[in-house]
Design a protein around this motif. Structure first.
Motif, PDB file in Angstrom:
ATOM      1  N   ARG A 226       2.576   9.574 -10.271  1.00 39.34           N
ATOM      2  CA  ARG A 226       1.747   9.698 -11.477  1.00 39.34           C
ATOM      3  C   ARG A 226       0.957  10.999 -11.443  1.00 39.34           C
ATOM      4  O   ARG A 226       0.742  11.621 -12.481  1.00 39.34           O
ATOM      5  N   GLN A 227       0.514  11.431 -10.265  1.00 46.05           N
ATOM      6  CA  GLN A 227      -0.206  12.698 -10.161  1.00 46.05           C
ATOM      7  C   GLN A 227       0.708  13.848 -10.568  1.00 46.05           C
ATOM      8  O   GLN A 227       0.284  14.776 -11.264  1.00 46.05           O
ATOM      9  N   LYS A 228       1.967  13.792 -10.149  1.00 43.53           N
ATOM     10  CA  LYS A 228       2.923  14.824 -10.542  1.00 43.53           C
ATOM     11  C   LYS A 228       3.114  14.805 -12.053  1.00 43.53           C
ATOM     12  O   LYS A 228       3.134  15.860 -12.688  1.00 43.53           O
ATOM     13  N   ASP A 229       3.236  13.615 -12.635  1.00 39.66           N
ATOM     14  CA  ASP A 229       3.375  13.499 -14.085  1.00 39.66           C
ATOM     15  C   ASP A 229       2.176  14.114 -14.798  1.00 39.66           C
ATOM     16  O   ASP A 229       2.325  14.840 -15.785  1.00 39.66           O
TER      17      ASP A 229
ATOM     18  N   ALA B  87       0.835  -1.203   0.000  1.00 48.49           N
ATOM     19  CA  ALA B  87       0.000   0.000   0.000  1.00 48.49           C
ATOM     20  C   ALA B  87       0.870   1.254   0.000  1.00 48.49           C
ATOM     21  O   ALA B  87       0.560   2.232  -0.691  1.00 48.49           O
ATOM     22  N   SER B  88       1.959   1.220   0.740  1.00 47.45           N
ATOM     23  CA  SER B  88       2.866   2.364   0.771  1.00 47.45           C
ATOM     24  C   SER B  88       3.508   2.582  -0.598  1.00 47.45           C
ATOM     25  O   SER B  88       3.577   3.723  -1.088  1.00 47.45           O
ATOM     26  N   GLU B  89       3.967   1.504  -1.219  1.00 49.68           N
ATOM     27  CA  GLU B  89       4.570   1.615  -2.549  1.00 49.68           C
ATOM     28  C   GLU B  89       3.541   2.105  -3.571  1.00 49.68           C
ATOM     29  O   GLU B  89       3.854   2.927  -4.433  1.00 49.68           O
ATOM     30  N   PHE B  90       2.320   1.604  -3.476  1.00 47.14           N
ATOM     31  CA  PHE B  90       1.264   2.009  -4.402  1.00 47.14           C
ATOM     32  C   PHE B  90       0.937   3.491  -4.228  1.00 47.14           C
ATOM     33  O   PHE B  90       0.744   4.214  -5.204  1.00 47.14           O
ATOM     34  N   THR B  91       0.904   3.957  -2.986  1.00 50.79           N
ATOM     35  CA  THR B  91       0.656   5.373  -2.714  1.00 50.79           C
ATOM     36  C   THR B  91       1.767   6.233  -3.311  1.00 50.79           C
ATOM     37  O   THR B  91       1.493   7.274  -3.923  1.00 50.79           O
ATOM     38  N   ASP B  92       3.009   5.784  -3.155  1.00 53.96           N
ATOM     39  CA  ASP B  92       4.129   6.513  -3.750  1.00 53.96           C
ATOM     40  C   ASP B  92       4.003   6.559  -5.269  1.00 53.96           C
ATOM     41  O   ASP B  92       4.260   7.587  -5.895  1.00 53.96           O
ATOM     42  N   TRP B  93       3.619   5.433  -5.870  1.00 49.06           N
ATOM     43  CA  TRP B  93       3.455   5.361  -7.321  1.00 49.06           C
ATOM     44  C   TRP B  93       2.357   6.322  -7.779  1.00 49.06           C
ATOM     45  O   TRP B  93       2.528   7.046  -8.757  1.00 49.06           O
ATOM     46  N   LEU B  94       1.225   6.331  -7.065  1.00 51.24           N
ATOM     47  CA  LEU B  94       0.130   7.229  -7.425  1.00 51.24           C
ATOM     48  C   LEU B  94       0.548   8.691  -7.306  1.00 51.24           C
ATOM     49  O   LEU B  94       0.204   9.515  -8.157  1.00 51.24           O
ATOM     50  N   THR B  95       1.293   9.008  -6.266  1.00 47.77           N
ATOM     51  CA  THR B  95       1.762  10.380  -6.067  1.00 47.77           C
ATOM     52  C   THR B  95       2.653  10.799  -7.231  1.00 47.77           C
ATOM     53  O   THR B  95       2.519  11.912  -7.757  1.00 47.77           O
TER      54      THR B  95
ATOM     55  N   LYS C 178       0.131  16.417 -13.683  1.00 47.68           N
ATOM     56  CA  LYS C 178       0.155  17.877 -13.531  1.00 47.68           C
ATOM     57  C   LYS C 178       1.142  18.503 -14.511  1.00 47.68           C
ATOM     58  O   LYS C 178       0.864  19.540 -15.118  1.00 47.68           O
ATOM     59  N   ASP C 179       2.299  17.860 -14.674  1.00 47.07           N
ATOM     60  CA  ASP C 179       3.292  18.368 -15.623  1.00 47.07           C
ATOM     61  C   ASP C 179       2.738  18.347 -17.045  1.00 47.07           C
ATOM     62  O   ASP C 179       2.917  19.306 -17.806  1.00 47.07           O
ATOM     63  N   ILE C 180       2.074  17.260 -17.407  1.00 40.27           N
ATOM     64  CA  ILE C 180       1.480  17.151 -18.742  1.00 40.27           C
ATOM     65  C   ILE C 180       0.409  18.217 -18.930  1.00 40.27           C
ATOM     66  O   ILE C 180       0.339  18.873 -19.972  1.00 40.27           O
ATOM     67  N   LYS C 181      -0.427  18.396 -17.902  1.00 43.81           N
ATOM     68  CA  LYS C 181      -1.488  19.409 -17.972  1.00 43.81           C
ATOM     69  C   LYS C 181      -0.904  20.796 -18.188  1.00 43.81           C
ATOM     70  O   LYS C 181      -1.384  21.565 -19.024  1.00 43.81           O
ATOM     71  N   ASN C 182       0.166  21.116 -17.465  1.00 46.65           N
ATOM     72  CA  ASN C 182       0.792  22.432 -17.611  1.00 46.65           C
ATOM     73  C   ASN C 182       1.395  22.603 -19.005  1.00 46.65           C
ATOM     74  O   ASN C 182       1.300  23.678 -19.599  1.00 46.65           O
ATOM     75  N   THR C 183       1.997  21.544 -19.530  1.00 52.82           N
ATOM     76  CA  THR C 183       2.572  21.609 -20.871  1.00 52.82           C
ATOM     77  C   THR C 183       1.492  21.827 -21.919  1.00 52.82           C
ATOM     78  O   THR C 183       1.631  22.666 -22.823  1.00 52.82           O
TER      79      THR C 183
END
Length: 89
Positions: A55-58, A45-53, A60-65
């Motif tokens: 992906r959320q950053k990715d 669950a901890s690893e999955f949460t890190d992965w989701l976090t 946001k970066d795509i959205k800004n681009t």
């Protein structure tokens, strides 16, 4: 259903199958096995949460681009519109 969601569901299904098989063939006592499963689930669950976090950053970066590119396109369209309008006058 997107490819990413299919992959996530596949991984979850494989993990569940692995847990079930592990419980069936494990030579350990039930309480020890439950503790190992709980510990593994917390780690996963901890690893999955890190992965989701990440992906959320990715995303946001795509959205800004995309937003920046859309703004550039809108500016260019406005400039072309003004140019055409001035030519027609």
């Amino acid at each position: 259903m997107t490819t990413t969601s299919k992959i996530v569901l596949g991984v979850l299904g494989a993990a569940a199958a692995g847990v079930a098989i592990g419980m069936l063939v494990a030579p350990e006592k039930g309480c020890d096995m439950r503790e190992k499963i709980a510990s593994g689930a917390r780690d996963w669950a901890s690893e999955f949460t890190d992965w989701l976090t990440a992906r959320q950053k990715d995303l946001k970066d795509i959205k800004n681009t995309v937003a920046a590119h859309a703004e550039d396109v809108a500016d260019q369209a406005g400039a072309e519109w003004n140019k055409a309008k001035n030519t027609m006058s």
